[in-house]
Design an enzyme around this catalytic site. Structure first.
Site, short mmCIF file in Angstrom:
data_model
loop_
_atom_site.label_atom_id
_atom_site.label_comp_id
_atom_site.label_asym_id
_atom_site.label_seq_id
_atom_site.Cartn_x
_atom_site.Cartn_y
_atom_site.Cartn_z
N GLU A 7 84.02 -98.03 20.99
CA GLU A 7 83.31 -98.34 19.74
C GLU A 7 83.19 -97.17 18.78
O GLU A 7 83.33 -97.33 17.58
CB GLU A 7 81.89 -98.86 20.04
CG GLU A 7 81.85 -100.32 20.38
CD GLU A 7 81.37 -100.55 21.79
OE1 GLU A 7 80.69 -101.52 22.02
OE2 GLU A 7 81.70 -99.75 22.68
N ASP A 80 81.49 -101.04 25.26
CA ASP A 80 80.29 -100.88 26.11
C ASP A 80 80.22 -101.90 27.25
O ASP A 80 80.73 -103.02 27.13
CB ASP A 80 79.03 -100.97 25.24
CG ASP A 80 78.81 -99.72 24.40
OD1 ASP A 80 79.43 -98.69 24.71
OD2 ASP A 80 78.04 -99.78 23.43
N ASP A 82 78.35 -104.24 28.44
CA ASP A 82 77.37 -105.34 28.43
C ASP A 82 77.98 -106.52 27.67
O ASP A 82 79.14 -106.49 27.28
CB ASP A 82 76.04 -104.89 27.80
CG ASP A 82 76.22 -104.34 26.38
OD1 ASP A 82 77.33 -104.44 25.83
OD2 ASP A 82 75.24 -103.79 25.83
N GLU A 84 77.54 -107.60 24.68
CA GLU A 84 77.98 -107.23 23.33
C GLU A 84 79.32 -106.50 23.40
O GLU A 84 80.23 -106.75 22.61
CB GLU A 84 76.90 -106.33 22.71
CG GLU A 84 76.79 -106.43 21.21
CD GLU A 84 76.20 -107.75 20.74
OE1 GLU A 84 76.38 -108.04 19.55
OE2 GLU A 84 75.60 -108.50 21.53
N TYR A 304 74.38 -95.49 30.42
CA TYR A 304 74.29 -96.49 29.35
C TYR A 304 72.84 -96.92 29.13
O TYR A 304 72.10 -97.18 30.08
CB TYR A 304 75.16 -97.69 29.69
CG TYR A 304 75.33 -98.65 28.54
CD1 TYR A 304 75.81 -98.21 27.33
CD2 TYR A 304 75.00 -100.00 28.68
CE1 TYR A 304 75.97 -99.08 26.26
CE2 TYR A 304 75.15 -100.88 27.62
CZ TYR A 304 75.64 -100.41 26.42
OH TYR A 304 75.79 -101.27 25.35
N ARG A 306 71.43 -99.54 27.39
CA ARG A 306 70.96 -100.94 27.25
C ARG A 306 71.03 -101.59 28.62
O ARG A 306 72.09 -102.02 29.06
CB ARG A 306 71.82 -101.69 26.24
CG ARG A 306 71.62 -101.20 24.82
CD ARG A 306 72.29 -102.02 23.76
NE ARG A 306 72.17 -101.37 22.47
CZ ARG A 306 73.07 -100.55 21.95
NH1 ARG A 306 74.18 -100.29 22.63
NH2 ARG A 306 72.87 -99.98 20.78
N HIS A 351 73.19 -103.52 35.59
CA HIS A 351 73.44 -102.12 35.29
C HIS A 351 72.43 -101.23 36.00
O HIS A 351 71.34 -101.65 36.36
CB HIS A 351 73.36 -101.87 33.78
CG HIS A 351 74.39 -102.61 33.00
ND1 HIS A 351 75.74 -102.51 33.28
CD2 HIS A 351 74.28 -103.46 31.96
CE1 HIS A 351 76.41 -103.27 32.42
NE2 HIS A 351 75.55 -103.87 31.63
#
Length: 626
Positions: A7, A80, A82, A84, A304, A306, A351
């Site tokens: 990203e 990432d 997740d 998203e 990470y 989130r 996670h």
């Protein structure tokens, strides 16, 4: 040549160093396409077909990515780890496919939880396919948010001029803030008194105890509800012939450390301890995750950020235990590692907690490479993680009763002494609200039946306090408790409410603006089901079921749309008069509060005869005279 897409450019630079010259790492700069903000982007009548659009900003990056991918041997989508991130990978693949840039290119997905050489190289040894179920959960969430926003907001604009927008989750968070404000407005303080007495032991030590029994009867909070009653109680203490220790109770209490940080607990503690808002916390955490230049070597400092997991990798636990033994000594190391369990419903979304990527990298070691806010947040994460593996603290809690010879007058005092500090040596969690009447101080050593000398007797006046308004920390905590939103959404929910001028922060507490109160009153009156806490939380659970492959995403959308579109159709005949009556019933006490004089608060101050009420004009609601 192998192409890798991540990203952010910061992450691209770091990962390129790890992978070497056979790889070209490019950045997508976040999402590359979205639903255009206009009618028809999600079409329920077409089985929820969706139209996506690459916006102007993303188009420039997409061209560069397509150019890099053409003719490559392999494409690794390393966004990432997740939902998203999975969605961004899916969007990238779809756009590149449409642009015919993937001919003979082998496309794989790689995920890593931390930006470190070992983690990245290991991820590239274990590539996988895009996880369709995670993408489906993203598509369902995006469609739901679009359908609520683009169907409900126009109803608001027509029926309640001056409103900005409604959202599936933001409207529920706004309701929480508005309901708390209504509780504050409705609150009437109650007076009560306590009586404190200073005593001196035979050894000359002083301490203060509080009256607990009078005339042999235990006092409830409101038994002394006036100064006269408090003075009468004080007189009985002054008239007593002397005081002795009636009982001394010791109790050993063990306090265990807190689990390492999840997204929400990090946001809460950063708010309490550092004064950061949720958005600021996530921005700083992102930078710590993506990588910092440490003397020529770029490395991510935290995992990470989130996550709703509290588990730690075995190697992280081992490193923390080694550090505790070396830095604090064997007493601070529990015999067995502490294992924290996460409640994640789906294995692919389980996670790790937020932790330093290298436990041996102490805050002092990296301070000169970080700005002040990054240093403070890294120190918070490091301390919390190490403390989570430390020994429990031991406290000696003491409870002492003092009585006159007749036993008719009794006083009570509690205190606690830290016998062994354990994890408290490193970390103590803050609270949103101070706990009431907690005995924390050290008390003198007292024996049963020891005589104590009475000193000053002080009656104290108190008033009950209204429920506290939400801070960012307590709002995030409440949203998480209710199961509303997910780790990636808390910060944006709070930001949207402020951007829409629905709420403001005053002394770090949320106060709803009148515009926010009106929107909440309208939605609870005419769309109550869709701002119910249970309904929103249940929808989040269903999205989890989609990501776990147990529920079909389009079936979820069909069920939702059937009832929601019916509710929208039901407002077509809704008159402005009906809207005003509902708002007046809901917010009358807010706009026309009684001042205690007995006068009618709705009497028009200008004409002295008309009645004040809410009215709706072109630019929103106002108060007018009949």
């Amino acid at each position: 040549m192998n192409v890798v897409i991540v990203e952010s450019p910061a992450k691209a630079k770091t990962i390129n160093k790890y992978l070497g010259r056979d790889y070209k790492v490019v950045a997508s700069y976040g999402h590359v396409r979205d639903l255009p903000p206009k009618d028809g982007s999600v079409r329920p009548d077409d089985d929820f077909d969706m139209s996506w659009e690459v916006d102007g900003r993303a188009e420039k990056h997409m061209k560069a990515i397509a150019e890099a991918v053409r003719g490559a041997d392999k494409l690794f989508l390393a966004t990432d780890p997740d939902r998203e991130g999975e969605a961004i990978s899916w969007h990238l693949r779809e756009v590149l496919k449409q642009r015919r840039a993937l001919k003979d290119v082998d496309v794989k997905r790689v995920v890593f939880n931390e930006v470190t050489r070992n983690a990245v190289l290991d991820a590239f040894r274990h590539p996988r396919e895009i996880d369709r179920e995670l993408v489906d959960a993203y598509l369902a969430r995006r469609a739901l948010d679009y359908l609520v926003g683009f169907t409900l907001s126009p109803v608001l604009w027509r029926k309640l001029p001056g409103s900005r927008s409604a959202g599936r989750v933001q409207s529920v968070a706004l309701r929480l803030i508005c309901e708390r404000e209504a509780e504050v407005e409705a609150f009437r303080p109650r007076e009560y008194w306590s009586v404190e007495v200073e005593f001196q032991t035979e050894a000359g030590d002083r301490f203060t105890a509080k009256l607990s029994h009078i005339d042999g009867k235990k006092l409830d909070r409101f038994d002394l509800d006036s100064e006269a009653k408090a003075r009468a109680a004080a007189d009985k203490i002054l008239a007593a012939s002397g005081f002795n220790v009636a009982s001394v109770e010791h109790r050993e209490v063990r306090r265990n450390p807190f689990p390492p940080f999840t997204t929400s607990t990090l946001q809460q503690e950063a708010s309490r301890k550092l004064g950061f808002g949720a958005t600021r916390t996530m921005q700083i955490a992102q930078r710590l995750y993506e990588g910092i230049d440490l003397d020529g070597d770029t490395v991510g400092l935290i995992t990470y950020m989130r996550t709703d997991g509290v588990t730690l990798a075995a190697e992280a636990i081992a490193a923390a235990r080694q550090l505790i033994g070396n830095e604090f000594g064997g007493r601070y190391l529990p015999p067995e590692p502490r294992v924290y369990k996460s409640a994640a419903k789906n294995a692919q979304e389980a996670h790790e907690a937020i932790r330093p990527t290298d436990m041996a990298r102490k805050p002092g070691d990296v301070a000169r490479h970080l700005d002040n806010d990054m240093r403070r947040l890294y120190e918070l994460i490091w301390k919390r993680t190490v403390a989570s593996q430390m020994a429990s603290a031991l406290l000696d809690q003491v409870s002492i009763d003092i009585a006159d010879p007749s036993g008719q007058v009794r006083l009570h005092v509690t205190g606690s002494v830290v016998v062994f500090d354990g994890f408290l040596k490193l970390y103590q969690e803050d609270r949103d609200e101070p706990a009431e009447e907690e005995g924390e101080g050290r008390l003198p050593n007292l024996r049963d039946r020891e005589r104590v000398t009475r000193g000053v007797v002080t009656p104290n006046q108190h008033f009950t306090q209204p429920p506290p308004r939400y801070s960012e920390a307590s709002l995030v905590k409440k949203l998480e408790e209710l199961g509303i939103g997910r780790p990636s959404t808390y910060a944006s929910i709070i930001q949207v409410l402020q951007d829409r001028d629905y709420v403001r922060l005053d002394k770090r507490r949320f106060i709803p603006e009148d515009r926010g109160r009106l929107v909440t009153a309208f939605l609870t009156s005419f769309f109550e089901r869709y701002v119910e806490y249970n309904f929103t939380a249940d929808l989040e659970n269903q999205l989890d079921e989609v990501s776990g492959g147990r529920v079909d995403w389009k079936a979820l959308l069909r069920d939702f749309w059937r009832d929601f579109s019916t509710a929208i159709d039901g407002t077509k005949e809704l008159t402005i008069t009906a809207v005003l009556e509902a708002l007046d019933a809901e917010l009358g006490r807010h706009f026309f509060p009684e001042n205690g004089s007995g006068a009618d608060p709705r009497l028009c101050p200008n004409c002295g005869a008309g009645r004040l009420s809410l009215k709706l004009g072109k630019f929103g609601a106002f108060i007018g005279c009949s």
